[in-house]
Design an enzyme around this catalytic site. Structure first.
Site, PDB file in Angstrom:
ATOM      1  CE  LYS A 113      -2.299  12.316  28.199  1.00  0.00           C
ATOM      2  NZ  LYS A 113      -1.595  12.971  29.315  1.00  0.00           N
ATOM      3  CE  LYS A 196      -6.982  17.098  24.376  1.00  0.00           C
ATOM      4  NZ  LYS A 196      -7.068  16.795  25.763  1.00  0.00           N
ATOM      5  CE  LYS A 199       0.605  21.151  27.336  1.00  0.00           C
ATOM      6  NZ  LYS A 199       0.891  21.019  28.754  1.00  0.00           N
TER       7      LYS A 199
END
Ligand code: TYM
Length: 338
Positions: A113, A196, A199
């Protein structure tokens, strides 16, 4: 005998997708029958990266609505949003002082992230797993149903519990069991089988959202990437075999999870068929499972007061469980009780 206590959480950073549903939420629903369940919309985790305030508010209600629509029963399970129960943040601070910087440095999700802008990431993003440990342990929950990607965070939760117990010479926090099961613990993107389903993927075609209607689902499955070979005749015998055809096995895994079958059964049924035929069958089951969830979710979103009342009651029930645990932690640490 009291029932084992389950805790799990989901971030309100947009719509829930099929990965959240098959990897986690379906298991949350099943566990309600014989566990004491707390399910949390983790808004404090969401703000570790920037959220537009109005979007955060809307998403928190939307995600709560999706959970109810998917089968979380507010009469049985405790459903609430994290910021309403201050004990999470209070215990998280104590855990910030138990967890080690070296542990955080190993967290793959932080690395992913924060990316190249590590120095510029929020301190909250770095400490994210300590808050997650607090979410779970402020209720002394023993079972945590999640998808594969949360495994490392749950290992850290065990490390925090263990270090707290040994630092203070107590046997206080339980070692939590991750519950990672089903045919779809890691649902991959429909556009790229090596990533994966997420969102945060900029392409909406990469995921099936719980809010998608039947035509949108059909279109996304039709356009889902596959290779030129027909449907595999058996499950992959090794990780290498899976990695050679990630999109094919991903779609089979989704079908298996949606129909409660094993990958071997799906291979028996469709092995050798062209993907065009398999995709038709997959669309039918996806629409059949998701359609009623989407309809109920839309109904609830028209009644935000109903959602707010459920979250309010859930937070009250959660506070009641957390308060005595936090008081004991204060005593153990030597903090004067509030
Ligand atoms: P979040 O919001 O990313 O995802 C919620 C749940 O969905 C699972 N999941 C998936 N499962 C299979 N395939 C996928 N592609 C996929 N994408 C997501 C996740 O594993 C998760 O179970 N850190 C957590 C939220 C959290 C939490 C907690 C979880 C905060 N505190 C305490 C458990 C216990 C997260 O970001 O989940």
């Amino acid at each position: 005998m009291s029932k084992p206590r389950v805790f799990s959480g989901v971030q309100p950073t947009g719509n829930l997708h099929l990965g959240n549903y098959l990897g986690a939420i379906r298991n949350w629903v099943k566990l309600q029958a014989d566990h004491e369940c707390l399910y949390c919309v983790v808004d404090l985790h969401a703000i570790t990266v920037w959220q537009e305030p109005a979007d955060l508010t809307r998403s928190t209600r939307e995600v709560a609505a999706s959970l109810i629509a998917a089968g979380i029963d507010p009469a049985g399970a405790i459903l609430f949003n994290q910021s309403k129960v201050a004990a999470h943040a209070e215990l998280a601070w104590i855990f910030n002082c138990v967890a080690r910087v070296g542990w955080m440095n190993r967290m793959t999700q932080f690395k992913e992230k924060a990316g190249k802008h590590r120095e510029n990431a929020s301190l909250g993003l770095y400490a994210y797993p300590a808050l997650m440990a607090a979410d779970i342990l402020v209720y002394k929950a023993t079972h945590v149903p999640v998808g594969e990607d949360q495994k490392q965070h749950l290992e850290l939760t065990r490390d925090v519990a263990q270090k707290f117990n040994s630092d203070y010479g107590v046997d206080y926090f339980p070692l939590t069991e991750p519950l990672i099961y089903g045919a779809a613990t890691r649902v991959m993107s429909l556009r790229d089988g090596s990533k994966k389903m997420s969102k945060s993927d900029p392409s909406d075609m990469s995921r099936i959202n719980l809010i998608d209607d039947a035509d949108t689902i059909a279109g996304k499955i039709r356009k889902a990437r596959t290779d030129p070979e027909p449907v595999p005749v058996a499950p992959p015998a090794s990780e290498d075999e899976r990695a050679a055809r990630p999109e094919a096995y991903n779609l089979m895994g989704i079908y298996a999870a949606l129909t409660d079958k094993s990958l071997a059964e799906v291979a028996d049924e469709f092995g050798g068929a062209p993907f065009s035929a398999f995709k038709g069958a997959l669309t039918d089951v996806a629409v059949a499972v998701m359609g009623p969830i989407t309809a109920e979710m839309r109904r609830l979103m028209d009644h935000p007061d109903e959602i707010d009342a459920i979250l309010h009651q859930g937070a009250e029930d959660a506070r009641e469980i957390a308060a005595p645990i936090l008081r004991e932690v204060y005593d153990i640490v030597g903090l004067l009780r509030p």
